[in-house]
Design a protein around this motif. Structure first.
Motif, PDB file in Angstrom:
ATOM      1  N   ARG A  33       0.844  -1.184   0.109  1.00  0.00           N
ATOM      2  CA  ARG A  33      -0.091   0.109  -0.008  1.00  0.00           C
ATOM      3  C   ARG A  33       0.969   1.186  -0.086  1.00  0.00           C
ATOM      4  NH1 ARG A  33      -4.845  -1.779   4.358  1.00  0.00           N
ATOM      5  NH2 ARG A  33      -5.336  -3.553   3.155  1.00  0.00           N
ATOM      6  N   GLY A  34       0.308   2.320  -0.268  1.00  0.00           N
ATOM      7  CA  GLY A  34       0.937   3.695  -0.217  1.00  0.00           C
ATOM      8  C   GLY A  34       0.022   4.894  -0.631  1.00  0.00           C
ATOM      9  N   ARG A  35       0.432   6.231  -0.394  1.00  0.00           N
ATOM     10  CA  ARG A  35      -0.068   7.232  -1.037  1.00  0.00           C
ATOM     11  C   ARG A  35       0.401   7.664  -2.298  1.00  0.00           C
ATOM     12  NH1 ARG A  35       0.346  11.382   1.846  1.00  0.00           N
ATOM     13  NH2 ARG A  35      -1.526  12.455   1.539  1.00  0.00           N
ATOM     14  N   VAL A  36      -0.591   8.028  -3.182  1.00  0.00           N
ATOM     15  CA  VAL A  36      -0.244   8.663  -4.860  1.00  0.00           C
ATOM     16  C   VAL A  36      -1.107   9.539  -4.958  1.00  0.00           C
ATOM     17  CG1 VAL A  36       1.071   6.364  -5.487  1.00  0.00           C
ATOM     18  CG2 VAL A  36      -1.413   6.823  -5.899  1.00  0.00           C
ATOM     19  N   ARG A  37      -0.742  10.323  -5.956  1.00  0.00           N
ATOM     20  CA  ARG A  37      -1.555  11.224  -6.464  1.00  0.00           C
ATOM     21  C   ARG A  37      -1.285  11.364  -8.044  1.00  0.00           C
ATOM     22  NH1 ARG A  37       0.739  17.351  -4.434  1.00  0.00           N
ATOM     23  NH2 ARG A  37       2.961  17.011  -5.306  1.00  0.00           N
ATOM     24  N   LYS A  38      -1.947  12.164  -8.880  1.00  0.00           N
ATOM     25  CA  LYS A  38      -1.668  12.255 -10.201  1.00  0.00           C
ATOM     26  C   LYS A  38      -1.420  13.878 -10.554  1.00  0.00           C
ATOM     27  CE  LYS A  38      -4.610   8.317 -12.013  1.00  0.00           C
ATOM     28  NZ  LYS A  38      -3.247   7.669 -12.358  1.00  0.00           N
ATOM     29  N   TYR A  39      -0.455  14.067 -11.751  1.00  0.00           N
ATOM     30  CA  TYR A  39      -0.217  15.209 -12.273  1.00  0.00           C
ATOM     31  C   TYR A  39      -0.964  15.346 -13.359  1.00  0.00           C
ATOM     32  CZ  TYR A  39       2.039  19.403 -14.176  1.00  0.00           C
ATOM     33  OH  TYR A  39       2.361  20.678 -14.753  1.00  0.00           O
ATOM     34  N   LEU A  40      -2.093  16.362 -13.551  1.00  0.00           N
ATOM     35  CA  LEU A  40      -2.754  16.433 -14.809  1.00  0.00           C
ATOM     36  C   LEU A  40      -2.092  17.302 -15.827  1.00  0.00           C
ATOM     37  CD1 LEU A  40      -6.034  17.053 -12.861  1.00  0.00           C
ATOM     38  CD2 LEU A  40      -5.116  15.131 -13.698  1.00  0.00           C
ATOM     39  N   HIS A  41      -1.531  16.695 -16.795  1.00  0.00           N
ATOM     40  CA  HIS A  41      -0.595  17.476 -17.922  1.00  0.00           C
ATOM     41  C   HIS A  41      -1.355  18.124 -18.729  1.00  0.00           C
ATOM     42  CE1 HIS A  41       1.569  13.921 -16.600  1.00  0.00           C
ATOM     43  NE2 HIS A  41       2.719  14.363 -16.962  1.00  0.00           N
ATOM     44  N   ASP A  42      -2.588  17.816 -19.147  1.00  0.00           N
ATOM     45  CA  ASP A  42      -3.226  18.489 -20.325  1.00  0.00           C
ATOM     46  C   ASP A  42      -4.662  18.723 -20.050  1.00  0.00           C
ATOM     47  OD1 ASP A  42      -4.613  16.223 -21.012  1.00  0.00           O
ATOM     48  OD2 ASP A  42      -2.742  15.532 -22.342  1.00  0.00           O
ATOM     49  N   GLU A  43      -5.296  19.267 -21.007  1.00  0.00           N
ATOM     50  CA  GLU A  43      -6.756  19.570 -21.162  1.00  0.00           C
ATOM     51  C   GLU A  43      -7.772  18.450 -20.845  1.00  0.00           C
ATOM     52  OE1 GLU A  43      -8.227  22.519 -20.584  1.00  0.00           O
ATOM     53  OE2 GLU A  43      -6.728  23.859 -21.484  1.00  0.00           O
ATOM     54  N   ILE A  44      -7.249  17.262 -21.564  1.00  0.00           N
ATOM     55  CA  ILE A  44      -8.171  16.044 -21.397  1.00  0.00           C
ATOM     56  C   ILE A  44      -7.949  15.594 -20.285  1.00  0.00           C
ATOM     57  CG2 ILE A  44      -8.321  13.716 -22.254  1.00  0.00           C
ATOM     58  CD1 ILE A  44      -7.272  14.770 -25.170  1.00  0.00           C
ATOM     59  N   GLU A  45      -6.661  15.233 -19.655  1.00  0.00           N
ATOM     60  CA  GLU A  45      -6.683  14.678 -18.029  1.00  0.00           C
ATOM     61  C   GLU A  45      -7.086  15.778 -16.884  1.00  0.00           C
ATOM     62  OE1 GLU A  45      -2.430  12.317 -18.394  1.00  0.00           O
ATOM     63  OE2 GLU A  45      -2.569  14.274 -17.596  1.00  0.00           O
ATOM     64  N   ALA A  46      -7.197  16.975 -17.419  1.00  0.00           N
ATOM     65  CA  ALA A  46      -7.800  18.006 -16.329  1.00  0.00           C
ATOM     66  C   ALA A  46      -9.268  17.740 -16.375  1.00  0.00           C
ATOM     67  CB  ALA A  46      -7.060  19.433 -16.702  1.00  0.00           C
ATOM     68  N   ALA A  47      -9.740  17.683 -17.625  1.00  0.00           N
ATOM     69  CA  ALA A  47     -11.460  17.790 -17.522  1.00  0.00           C
ATOM     70  C   ALA A  47     -12.003  16.428 -16.806  1.00  0.00           C
ATOM     71  CB  ALA A  47     -11.743  17.658 -19.227  1.00  0.00           C
ATOM     72  N   GLN A  48     -11.227  15.346 -16.874  1.00  0.00           N
ATOM     73  CA  GLN A  48     -11.504  14.207 -16.461  1.00  0.00           C
ATOM     74  C   GLN A  48     -11.689  14.325 -14.774  1.00  0.00           C
ATOM     75  OE1 GLN A  48      -8.538  11.263 -17.700  1.00  0.00           O
ATOM     76  NE2 GLN A  48      -9.614  11.075 -19.624  1.00  0.00           N
ATOM     77  N   HIS A  49     -10.976  15.254 -14.111  1.00  0.00           N
ATOM     78  CA  HIS A  49     -10.846  15.356 -12.766  1.00  0.00           C
ATOM     79  C   HIS A  49     -11.539  16.741 -12.416  1.00  0.00           C
ATOM     80  CE1 HIS A  49      -8.340  12.168 -11.647  1.00  0.00           C
ATOM     81  NE2 HIS A  49      -7.726  12.229 -13.017  1.00  0.00           N
ATOM     82  N   GLY A  50     -12.081  17.506 -13.498  1.00  0.00           N
ATOM     83  CA  GLY A  50     -12.690  18.616 -12.978  1.00  0.00           C
ATOM     84  C   GLY A  50     -11.702  19.847 -12.483  1.00  0.00           C
ATOM     85  N   GLN A  51     -10.520  19.858 -13.217  1.00  0.00           N
ATOM     86  CA  GLN A  51      -9.424  20.723 -12.503  1.00  0.00           C
ATOM     87  C   GLN A  51      -8.747  21.352 -13.678  1.00  0.00           C
ATOM     88  OE1 GLN A  51      -8.045  17.575  -9.035  1.00  0.00           O
ATOM     89  NE2 GLN A  51      -6.434  18.895  -9.689  1.00  0.00           N
ATOM     90  N   ASP A  52      -7.749  22.209 -13.482  1.00  0.00           N
ATOM     91  CA  ASP A  52      -7.053  23.106 -14.403  1.00  0.00           C
ATOM     92  C   ASP A  52      -5.897  21.996 -14.986  1.00  0.00           C
ATOM     93  OD1 ASP A  52      -8.537  25.453 -14.569  1.00  0.00           O
ATOM     94  OD2 ASP A  52      -7.516  26.077 -12.884  1.00  0.00           O
TER      95      ASP A  52
END
Length: 290
Positions: free
Chosen positions: A91-110
């Motif tokens: 186990r462990g803690r991770v996160r994602k960096y949203l590189h572009d508009e497509i990835e950002a739109a999937q998470h509702g972020q910039d």
């Protein structure tokens, strides 16, 4: 290192060919029906895109060395904690960096921002990391010690510069002078924190062009795979079936007892031939231990 919860880490700078490695491993994971937790190194940058610009400006004003290659711009303690926790518990803690508009739109972020931290799902077969610091060691931090398989991917330096110049000029609209300034700004951190990782790897892939790259700042084209060789170095060659690789990879040859050289276009298949048995051995040990 861990038998029950193995970790594969690929380290190399952007444009070095780490994407090719990721695709090769994805083919292995899919073919062998393995559930791999994929971790991108960008997720462990300290700053999002906007904050990084501010931090870079402050470093420039104070004449302080600062770049994505160095520890100050990254959460390396958190990265080591992820590797350590996963090796011990899966186990462990991770996160994602949203590189572009497509990835950002999937998470509702910039774009250029991070998602929240979240826990790794249960019952993964292994952790797969791809980024800048999979083999980092220093400043009281040792990420490399936790990797069961550590792979370095690096082109010769002139080729790396050519790739960066073409990408940043053509895709990002930067001037050649701006890209050169970035290369020069990063060099101290590249020398101190990126290069030493390739002495800790189990396998290195270095792409070497067979065309003239003596002045990377004047190169009009990026050398293609067919205009390159890939030098593959094994730290521990015992158990590597070199005769088999030489047979399967046409026009390959041995340059040293622990080094095989293959045509650039065969890099992907070479990775699958080399890493499939390594991954299967890890999974076999894991299942025996469980």
């Amino acid at each position: 290192m861990s038998i029950r919860h193995p970790i594969v880490a690929v380290t190399g700078s952007s444009g070095a060919g780490t994407t090719t490695v990721m695709k090769s491993f994805q083919h292995i994971f899919r073919r062998e029906k393995l559930n791999a937790q994929v971790v991108e190194g960008d997720a462990f940058h300290r700053y999002d895109r906007t904050a990084m610009r501010v931090a870079m400006k402050e470093a420039e004003d104070s004449r302080r060395q600062f770049s994505h290659f160095g520890p100050e711009a990254n959460l390396l303690e958190e990265l080591e904690a992820l590797f350590r926790d996963y090796a011990q518990t899966g186990r462990g803690r991770v996160r994602k960096y949203l590189h572009d508009e497509i990835e950002a739109a999937q998470h509702g972020q910039d774009p250029g921002t991070f998602t929240r931290w979240f826990g790794i799902e249960d019952e993964t077969d292994l952790l797969f990391y791809e980024g800048l610091h999979g083999g980092f060691a220093g400043h009281g931090i040792d990420v490399a010690q936790h990797a069961d398989l550590l792979v370095g991917v690096v082109p010769i330096i002139n080729l790396e510069w050519i790739q960066k110049l073409h990408r940043d000029k053509n895709l990002r609209g930067y001037s050649q002078e701006a890209v050169m300034d970035t290369i020069l700004r990063r060099m101290p951190d590249y020398a101190h924190y990126i290069c030493p990782q390739f002495s800790r790897t189990h396998v290195n892939f270095q792409r070497v062009p067979t065309v003239d790259t003596s002045n990377p700042f004047a190169a009009r084209d990026i050398p293609t795979a067919d205009e390159s060789f890939v030098v593959i170095r094994f730290t521990h060659p015992k158990g590597i079936d070199f005769p088999y690789l030489l047979t399967m990879l046409r026009d390959s040859f041995m340059s040293r007892p622990n080094v095989i050289v293959v045509p650039g276009g065969k890099m992907g298949i070479a990775m699958q031939l080399i890493f499939t048995p390594m991954i299967l051995q890890m999974i076999d040990r894991k299942r025996r231990a469980v």
